[in-house]
Design an enzyme around this catalytic site. Structure first.
Site, PDB file in Angstrom:
ATOM      1  N   HIS A  64       0.826  -1.216   0.000  1.00 43.73           N
ATOM      2  CA  HIS A  64       0.000   0.000   0.000  1.00 43.73           C
ATOM      3  C   HIS A  64       0.853   1.255   0.000  1.00 43.73           C
ATOM      4  CE1 HIS A  64       0.277   0.880   4.419  1.00 43.73           C
ATOM      5  NE2 HIS A  64       0.272  -0.432   4.565  1.00 43.73           N
ATOM      6  N   ASP A 169       5.852   1.736   6.938  1.00 43.35           N
ATOM      7  CA  ASP A 169       4.588   1.061   6.695  1.00 43.35           C
ATOM      8  C   ASP A 169       3.795   1.920   5.709  1.00 43.35           C
ATOM      9  OD1 ASP A 169       2.208  -0.337   6.743  1.00 43.35           O
ATOM     10  OD2 ASP A 169       1.727   0.157   8.830  1.00 43.35           O
ATOM     11  N   GLU A 200      -5.108   1.659   2.351  1.00 42.73           N
ATOM     12  CA  GLU A 200      -5.058   0.487   3.220  1.00 42.73           C
ATOM     13  C   GLU A 200      -5.215   0.862   4.679  1.00 42.73           C
ATOM     14  OE1 GLU A 200      -3.218  -2.688   5.736  1.00 42.73           O
ATOM     15  OE2 GLU A 200      -2.678  -0.559   5.565  1.00 42.73           O
ATOM     16  N   GLU A 201      -4.634   1.998   5.078  1.00 40.32           N
ATOM     17  CA  GLU A 201      -4.616   2.369   6.493  1.00 40.32           C
ATOM     18  C   GLU A 201      -5.980   2.784   7.031  1.00 40.32           C
ATOM     19  OE1 GLU A 201      -2.359   1.765   8.451  1.00 40.32           O
ATOM     20  OE2 GLU A 201      -0.413   1.847   7.444  1.00 40.32           O
ATOM     21  N   ASP A 223       3.428  -6.421   3.395  1.00 43.02           N
ATOM     22  CA  ASP A 223       3.123  -5.428   4.421  1.00 43.02           C
ATOM     23  C   ASP A 223       4.107  -5.578   5.572  1.00 43.02           C
ATOM     24  OD1 ASP A 223       1.707  -3.420   5.917  1.00 43.02           O
ATOM     25  OD2 ASP A 223      -0.128  -3.975   4.880  1.00 43.02           O
ATOM     26  N   HIS A 309       4.002   2.866  12.765  1.00 41.89           N
ATOM     27  CA  HIS A 309       2.954   3.893  12.895  1.00 41.89           C
ATOM     28  C   HIS A 309       3.413   5.086  13.734  1.00 41.89           C
ATOM     29  CE1 HIS A 309      -0.961   1.642  11.625  1.00 41.89           C
ATOM     30  NE2 HIS A 309       0.051   1.401  10.800  1.00 41.89           N
TER      31      HIS A 309
END
Length: 352
Positions: A64, A169, A200-201, A223, A309
């Site tokens: 992503h 990420d 995606e998130e 991922d 994140h």
């Protein structure tokens, strides 16, 4: 290791549905290697390489393009810019961090992110101070509600094989896709699709729409997962530098056992280190992709990160290199006959 490419990817700013900066990098790197390039209507970017087989297996590899970040939600009278999180940003990365706001014209304006908290210490509001005193000064900078806000983190090499940067990420996954396609043979048996997915998130969305368009036989989601940095015992299956993760289960998907065994066998036979992981929560693009059109075989191949994140994550070169090699093997070695066996659910008792 193409550290300059990883730096370009990580320092691009792209939250869900604002992925132009990463899309441009993917296009610049892969357009000349593709037989066809197209997008789904969410903006997922699809690179197609045609196989020579008359009955090719259709393999889809996706990572992503979006990162966790923020959007401008409100501009106060005293010139503070209040935000809403887009994706699951760690609370400890919301205090006293430099961020940059991207205006509609593409101008980048930096400021300091800070928070207010309730009596229990929970984050209540997030705001950015760009050094002005009034709302009009903010508007004069062409900042508007809805503008994208991302961490202003510079990618750094910390150790010979360890890199730190924002948005690992899943820019580390995008990096792997790019380098895997570059190393792929010009003449391949199967049809292969490399996909940079959108959004995606915020609900693993682009994997679903891209899978609908491509109609692949097998989907591999590239991922990441967080390495709990203080756990250095048997409970940690996400050590950085110890190989990519082959994910046996997550909250959104339990993969086909024969496909899982095949991938592990290929890794072992070719001396590619890997870690067997499971996610107790969360999911990836494979979670929606595997439910399309009667079901699609799907598997998650993960990159271990520290501090996922957040404003900085750590990634290890060995994990990237080994995952690139594993993708090359999957493209080369998985056959139509293998796939038929993977989905042969009644072979043992159909004629009993």
């Amino acid at each position: 290791m193409n550290s300059l490419l990883l730096k370009r990817l990580c320092e691009a700013d792209s939250i869900a549905s604002h992925e132009d900066e990463v899309r441009k990098i993917l296009y610049s790197e892969l357009a000349k290697l593709s037989d066809e390039i197209f997008c789904d209507d969410l903006g997922s970017l699809i690179f197609y390489k045609k196989g020579r087989s008359k009955n090719p297996l259709k393999l889809m590899f996706c990572a992503h393009m979006d990162e966790v970040g923020f959007m401008v939600r409100h501009i106060s009278d005293i010139g503070f810019i209040y935000l809403i999180a887009v994706g699951g940003v760690l609370d400890k990365s919301k205090e006293m961090q430099m961020v940059r706001i991207t205006t509609d014209s593409g101008q980048k304006i930096e400021g300091l992110l800070n928070v207010t908290k309730d009596s229990q210490g929970n984050v209540q509001e997030m705001y950015v101070d760009i050094g002005v005193e009034t709302a009009q000064e903010v508007y004069d900078c062409r900042i508007e509600i809805g503008n994208m806000v991302c961490f202003a983190s510079e990618t750094k090499q910390l150790q010979p094989h360890v890199y730190a940067g924002k948005a690992m990420d899943d820019r580390s996954g995008c990096y792997v896709l790019i380098e895997a396609m570059k190393k792929m043979a010009a003449d391949i048996e199967n049809d292969v699709y490399f996909v940079g997915t959108s959004s995606e998130e915020v609900g693993i969305r682009g994997g679903k729409t891209a899978t609908y368009l491509i109609d692949p036989d097998i989907v591999f989601a590239i991922d990441v997962a967080n390495h709990p940095e203080l756990s250095r015992n048997y409970t940690n299956h996400r050590y950085i530098g110890k190989g990519p993760m082959i994910v046996h289960y997550d909250k959104t998907m339990s993969p086909n056992r024969k496909l899982l065994a095949c991938v592990k066998r290929l890794a072992k036979e070719n001396n590619i280190p890997y870690q067997c992981d499971m996610f107790s929560g969360g999911g990836t693009d494979a979670g929606n992709a595997h439910l399309e059109k009667g079901g699609r075989l799907s598997l998650v191949l993960g990159i271990p990160l520290r501090y996922c994140h957040s404003c900085y994550s750590f990634v290890h070169q060995n994990d990237l290199d080994n995952l690139i090699e594993l993708i090359g093997l999957l493209v080369e070695k998985i056959t139509r006959e293998d796939y038929v066996e993977f989905i042969n659910y009644m072979g043992g008792y159909k004629n009993d």
